[in-house]
Design an enzyme around this catalytic site. Structure first.
Site, PDB file in Angstrom:
ATOM      1  N   ASP A   1      44.418  19.394 -65.330  1.00 41.07           N
ATOM      2  CA  ASP A   1      43.057  19.349 -64.789  1.00 41.07           C
ATOM      3  C   ASP A   1      43.022  18.668 -63.424  1.00 41.07           C
ATOM      4  O   ASP A   1      41.967  18.656 -62.774  1.00 41.07           O
ATOM      5  CB  ASP A   1      42.110  18.625 -65.760  1.00 41.07           C
ATOM      6  CG  ASP A   1      42.606  17.236 -66.132  1.00 41.07           C
ATOM      7  OD1 ASP A   1      43.644  17.156 -66.811  1.00 41.07           O
ATOM      8  OD2 ASP A   1      41.966  16.242 -65.756  1.00 41.07           O
TER       9      ASP A   1
ATOM     10  N   ARG B   1      33.918  13.551 -51.255  1.00 46.52           N
ATOM     11  CA  ARG B   1      35.136  14.365 -51.176  1.00 46.52           C
ATOM     12  C   ARG B   1      34.814  15.757 -50.651  1.00 46.52           C
ATOM     13  O   ARG B   1      33.800  16.361 -51.026  1.00 46.52           O
ATOM     14  CB  ARG B   1      35.779  14.480 -52.562  1.00 46.52           C
ATOM     15  CG  ARG B   1      37.038  15.345 -52.562  1.00 46.52           C
ATOM     16  CD  ARG B   1      37.829  15.182 -53.840  1.00 46.52           C
ATOM     17  NE  ARG B   1      37.107  15.624 -55.021  1.00 46.52           N
ATOM     18  CZ  ARG B   1      37.496  15.340 -56.273  1.00 46.52           C
ATOM     19  NH1 ARG B   1      38.581  14.611 -56.480  1.00 46.52           N
ATOM     20  NH2 ARG B   1      36.795  15.777 -57.300  1.00 46.52           N
TER      21      ARG B   1
ATOM     22  N   ARG C   1      40.406  24.257 -60.751  1.00 41.94           N
ATOM     23  CA  ARG C   1      41.653  23.646 -61.206  1.00 41.94           C
ATOM     24  C   ARG C   1      42.342  24.565 -62.209  1.00 41.94           C
ATOM     25  O   ARG C   1      41.712  25.483 -62.760  1.00 41.94           O
ATOM     26  CB  ARG C   1      41.351  22.306 -61.901  1.00 41.94           C
ATOM     27  CG  ARG C   1      40.401  21.393 -61.133  1.00 41.94           C
ATOM     28  CD  ARG C   1      39.623  20.490 -62.089  1.00 41.94           C
ATOM     29  NE  ARG C   1      38.596  19.729 -61.377  1.00 41.94           N
ATOM     30  CZ  ARG C   1      38.751  18.480 -60.955  1.00 41.94           C
ATOM     31  NH1 ARG C   1      39.885  17.853 -61.184  1.00 41.94           N
ATOM     32  NH2 ARG C   1      37.782  17.862 -60.311  1.00 41.94           N
TER      33      ARG C   1
END
Length: 483
Positions: A244, A166, A173
């Site tokens: 989150d 990723r 977050r």
């Protein structure tokens, strides 16, 4: 791939260093050259495969898992963290730095008794949706690759492990700020440290003082509102909007049981673990605000409540304006100076159309695409035949034509509709068919689907079958969080 380590070096109490565990027989399942270009990688290689599968060290990588908390389905979890994601560092590219993370790289201190692995099906789905959203112009994290293996892992049954690589402009977050808002964890010093880092790294035009903090939170509220407006306009259901899973930059993030709408349903639920529909499609705008309110609570030790409330009050304003902009483009509506009265009239017109779609059980994406074949000046519309309730459609269409006015260049108007109303989306049944093919050793359906999703607004006649409504078994698939 050149890595730097700003987060690792400047925030040593915000993570645990942990090294990934390699996977056996690694092989490329999918690769995004678009994403690779972001971090100056020319092509996949054997050395890169070994490094990203954790079978060899990557030069300059620090390997760490971040700690955070969050509200999950409305309840607060005091410690979460990266349970199966290990970050290598920030890779430099022509548009700035991108975090590189191995999702499925093995257990971390935050795995909560899990194995830290991702199974192939979830890795493929995350790859596809990251790239699909990007090409639909939705703010999102990216996916560089999926690496398969023959390593067995157990979920409901035995499956094989995989790693999604990723890329994210930031992995910070809402939950990071929630974790450090407690006095026993060093608040407000730790909150201030994290906030200053976030501003310097991602909002460098802002100052690290009271005025800058207020401006920063206002920007976070606006970016989140814009992201969710895109979800609603594109018919995307995230499925797990826990705090989150909310990026501080307003990028779509942490994909699990997501879905694009097939038949339009305002209350569509895509997550098997959400029977009450907390994260249903139509609930996403309200949940976005709820999550921002939790972030505001976490920031209250260092940002005055009046500033937080003022920023939160802009959420609906930004959301509605962004949604109106996107939906007016889909309808082909032009507006000069937007007024509250005109906005309300347009919202009612738009809502009338989606309610008609729902009552007539129409496919969301295909119905919008039909606008590219509509003659907006004609007394009747090619869309009319799609509706069982033709009287209801005729009433709506008359109001629509009155609002639209005379279209001078119909061909140009139709072409513009096809530039904003995609023909192809990542339907869950298509992802499932590609996954089954991968399990059988056939990568062609996956690669074809990826190629189609790179150009979602183009006709691509050879792949027209991928734009069809799902078969009965694939209609409105609900996914689990298991990965």
């Amino acid at each position: 791939m050149q890595l730097k380590q700003d987060f690792f070096e400047q925030l040593p109490e915000f993570y645990s260093q942990v090294f990934p565990l390699g996977i056996s027989n690694p092989h490329w399942l999918a690769w995004s050259q678009d994403a690779a270009d972001l971090i100056n990688i020319d092509a996949p290689s054997e050395a890169l495969l070994q490094g990203l599968s954790a079978n060899a060290a990557v030069d300059g990588a620090s390997y760490y898992a971040q700690v955070y908390s969050g509200h999950q389905f409305g309840g607060y979890s005091p410690q979460l963290g990266d349970g199966r994601s290990i970050i290598l560092g920030e890779a430099l590219g022509p548009q700035g730095a991108w975090d590189v993370a191995l999702k499925g790289g093995g257990p971390t201190p935050y795995s909560r008794h899990g194995d830290g692995r991702a199974v192939m099906r979830s890795a493929v789905r995350e790859f596809l949706v990251s790239e699909a959203l990007h090409h639909l112009h939705v703010p999102t994290t990216r996916a560089l690759a999926v690496i398969g293996s023959d390593l067995p892992v157990w979920r409901e049954t035995q499956e094989t492990a995989a790693i999604t690589v990723r890329l994210a402009k930031s992995h910070i977050r809402f939950g990071h700020f929630e974790y450090f808002c407690h006095s026993e964890r060093g608040a407000p010093d730790k909150l201030t440290q994290l906030l200053n880092f976030t501003i310097k790294q991602h909002y460098p035009e802002l100052s690290c003082d009271a005025a800058g903090y207020k401006a920063w939170f206002t920007r976070v509220v606006a970016n989140t509102a814009k992201m969710i407006a895109h979800w609603q306009a594109k018919g995307f259901a995230h499925g797990v909007m826990n705090t989150d899973n909310m990026s501080i930059l307003g990028d779509s993030f942490d994909f699990g049981p997501f879905a694009f709408l097939d038949t339009f349903k305002e209350d569509f639920i895509c997550n098997h673990s959400d029977p009450e529909g907390r994260y249903a499609f139509g609930q996403q705008p309200g949940i976005g605000l709820w999550n921002l309110q939790r972030l505001a609570q976490a920031l209250s030790p260092i940002i005055p409540s009046d500033d937080l409330v003022a920023a939160l009050n802009q959420y609906q304003v930004v959301l509605v304006q962004e949604y109106l902009t996107l939906m007016r483009a889909k309808f082909g509506l032009v507006v000069g100076d937007s007024t509250e009265a005109q906005d309300n009239l347009d919202l009612e017109l738009m809502g009338g159309f989606t309610r008609l779609m729902e009552r007539n059980q129409l496919d969301y994406t295909n119905t919008w695409r039909r606008f590219g074949s509509v003659d907006p000046n004609a007394n009747t519309s090619a869309l009319r035949d799609d509706f069982i309730d033709v009287n209801g459609f005729d009433t709506w269409y008359q109001a629509y034509q009155q609002r639209l006015g005379k279209v001078v260049d119909v061909a140009q108007w139709q072409a513009e509709r096809n530039q904003v109303n995609p023909k192809y989306i990542l339907r869950n049944y298509l992802a499932q068919e590609a996954i089954v093919a991968v399990e059988e050793g056939n990568l062609t359906p996956l690669h074809e689907l990826q190629q189609v999703l790179k150009n979602p607004f183009n006709e691509q006649a050879e792949f027209a079958h991928l734009a069809k409504r799902p078969p009965d078994w694939g209609q409105g698939l609900i996914m689990s969080c298991s990965s």
